[in-house]
Design a protein around this motif. Structure first.
Motif, PDB file in Angstrom:
ATOM      1  N   GLU A  26       5.797  -3.163   5.299  1.00 21.29           N
ATOM      2  CA  GLU A  26       4.355  -3.109   5.531  1.00 21.29           C
ATOM      3  C   GLU A  26       4.076  -3.521   6.969  1.00 21.29           C
ATOM      4  O   GLU A  26       4.395  -4.644   7.373  1.00 21.29           O
ATOM      5  N   GLY A  27       3.503  -2.610   7.740  1.00 19.24           N
ATOM      6  CA  GLY A  27       3.270  -2.882   9.148  1.00 19.24           C
ATOM      7  C   GLY A  27       4.593  -2.969   9.888  1.00 19.24           C
ATOM      8  O   GLY A  27       5.603  -2.394   9.491  1.00 19.24           O
TER       9      GLY A  27
ATOM     10  N   PHE B 231       8.868  -7.406   5.612  1.00 17.82           N
ATOM     11  CA  PHE B 231       9.883  -6.834   4.736  1.00 17.82           C
ATOM     12  C   PHE B 231       9.591  -7.370   3.339  1.00 17.82           C
ATOM     13  O   PHE B 231       9.558  -8.584   3.121  1.00 17.82           O
ATOM     14  N   ILE B 232       9.325  -6.480   2.400  1.00 19.29           N
ATOM     15  CA  ILE B 232       8.895  -6.894   1.057  1.00 19.29           C
ATOM     16  C   ILE B 232       9.851  -6.317   0.022  1.00 19.29           C
ATOM     17  O   ILE B 232      10.177  -5.127   0.055  1.00 19.29           O
ATOM     18  N   VAL B 233      10.299  -7.174  -0.869  1.00 14.40           N
ATOM     19  CA  VAL B 233      11.194  -6.744  -1.936  1.00 14.40           C
ATOM     20  C   VAL B 233      10.581  -7.155  -3.270  1.00 14.40           C
ATOM     21  O   VAL B 233      10.229  -8.320  -3.474  1.00 14.40           O
TER      22      VAL B 233
ATOM     23  N   LYS C 240       0.806  -1.217   0.000  1.00 12.05           N
ATOM     24  CA  LYS C 240       0.000   0.000   0.000  1.00 12.05           C
ATOM     25  C   LYS C 240       0.844   1.275   0.000  1.00 12.05           C
ATOM     26  O   LYS C 240       0.318   2.366  -0.180  1.00 12.05           O
ATOM     27  N   SER C 241       2.134   1.133   0.253  1.00 11.46           N
ATOM     28  CA  SER C 241       2.993   2.309   0.379  1.00 11.46           C
ATOM     29  C   SER C 241       3.955   2.402  -0.797  1.00 11.46           C
ATOM     30  O   SER C 241       4.067   1.493  -1.622  1.00 11.46           O
ATOM     31  N   ASP C 242       4.652   3.522  -0.884  1.00  4.91           N
ATOM     32  CA  ASP C 242       5.706   3.683  -1.879  1.00  4.91           C
ATOM     33  C   ASP C 242       6.959   2.956  -1.395  1.00  4.91           C
ATOM     34  O   ASP C 242       7.147   2.755  -0.190  1.00  4.91           O
TER      35      ASP C 242
END
Length: 369
Positions: free
Chosen positions: A218-219, A223-225, A124-126
């Motif tokens: 996110e939250g 950790f998302i890549v 949801k974020s940049d």
């Protein structure tokens, strides 16, 4: 669900998604890969509960999508698709029985209910930062090997990631050695610091290819890549990473510069005589002026001595016992033609650094007492 797709495209996507799947998982549903067909894309997701890989196949790589829907492919479905060729027709009925067809072949595979599969958060974020794949892979490669593999202190199995105006820093330690790299970048937001499992980062480098990398948080746990059409989700590790002492990279009593390739060859040679059943042993690094002598002894095998010419040297003669495998891993993860050994004393940590590098890189290692 019903769609048609080239076998090579589906095979490649399944290979990526299954990369993270644990066939020994207690949850049967996590032994497979979720397949979702929407109106304009096919999404494959593999997970081991802690880490997940999502692979998106956009419309330009799909022959057709006739019906939307979802199911979970067991490994058997992947094995079948791996052996086929040409365009595939894949159709799942209301009982999760999936038919995989080509012009000459037809298989019916019992699949699982996709509604039971793990739910992943939407981005949801940049992105916090963007990096080239080469830079991301370099940062991981040059630090993750120093993370601990022991369960005694789980937090040391992580790579600590710091993002600030000074750049993106990755640092890992198993308490006997430490690796740190810092990539300069523009960052004008609040400083961030979080621990990511080293094995997760290494898995990312295997599936991302040459696409630029976008990093998200996110939250407080994810950790998302993202790289191209592949998204890797990793849960942040619990606990606080230990506060590390500042590294003083000046005023060393002894500094030696060696050719990197020659140093690797010599440490590999001395390892032959010092290695034991469970480790590669240690060597005495004897700096005496214009040369460094590596000396190894193993009661059951024998002993050896190898001399290296110093490219540059300064300071007092010094002898220090080094863990051979730790030195080799540090040297092999440095790109510079020449490397600098900076020595503080016989029983004090020593540093191995490149003489030239696109980013700051330090390896700090403990001597063998």
């Amino acid at each position: 669900m019903k769609f048609s797709i080239d076998q090579k495209v589906m095979k490649a996507a399944l290979k990526k998604a299954f990369e993270i799947v644990n066939n020994k998982s207690d949850k049967v549903i996590l032994k497979g890969v979720q397949v979702i067909a929407t109106e304009d894309e096919i999404v494959l997701t593999g997970s081991d509960a802690k880490n997940s890989i999502k692979v998106i196949i956009p419309s330009e790589y799909i022959v057709s999508i006739e019906d939307t829907g979802s199911t979970v492919f067991p490994d058997r479905a992947k094995e079948i698709i791996d052996k086929l060729s040409g365009d595939l027709s894949i159709e799942t009925d209301g009982n999760n029985q999936t038919t995989i067809q080509t012009k000459k072949s037809s298989f019916e595979v019992n699949c699982w209910d996709a509604s039971e599969f793990i739910k992943l958060p939407e981005i949801k974020s940049d992105p916090i930062v963007k990096l080239s794949s080469e830079t991301f892979n370099n940062l991981v490669q040059k630090t993750a090997f120093s993370a601990s593999t022991s369960e005694t202190r789980p937090i040391l199995q992580a790579v600590k990631v710091d993002i600030s105006k000074d750049g993106l820093s990755m640092i890992a330690t198993d308490s006997h050695r430490l690796a740190n790299v810092i990539q300069p970048l523009e960052f004008d937001k609040e400083e961030l610091s979080f621990p990511v499992e080293a094995l997760s980062l290494e898995s990312m480098t295997k599936v991302f290819g040459s696409h630029d990398v976008e990093i998200y948080l996110e939250g407080e746990t994810q950790f998302i890549v993202k790289a191209g059409n592949t998204i890797f989700y990793s849960q942040l590790m619990n606990g606080n990473y230990p506060k590390l002492p500042p590294m003083n990279l000046s005023n060393f009593p002894s500094v030696v510069t060696l050719n990197r390739d020659e140093a690797i060859d010599c440490f590999e040679q001395i390892k032959i005589i010092t290695k034991k059943k469970n480790n590669s042993g240690h060597t005495t690094f004897d700096f005496s002026g214009e040369t460094v002598s590596l000396k190894g002894i193993q009661a059951d095998a024998g002993k050896g001595t190898i001399d290296l010419d110093c490219i540059e040297h300064e300071g007092d003669p010094l002898r220090i016992n080094m863990n051979i495998e730790h030195v080799l891993q540090a040297l092999k993860n440095i790109d510079s033609d020449n490397v600098r050994f900076s020595l503080l004393g016989e029983l004090k940590p020593y540093y191995i650094t490149p003489t030239k590098s696109a980013f700051a890189q330090v390896n700090m290692l403990s001597p063998i007492r």
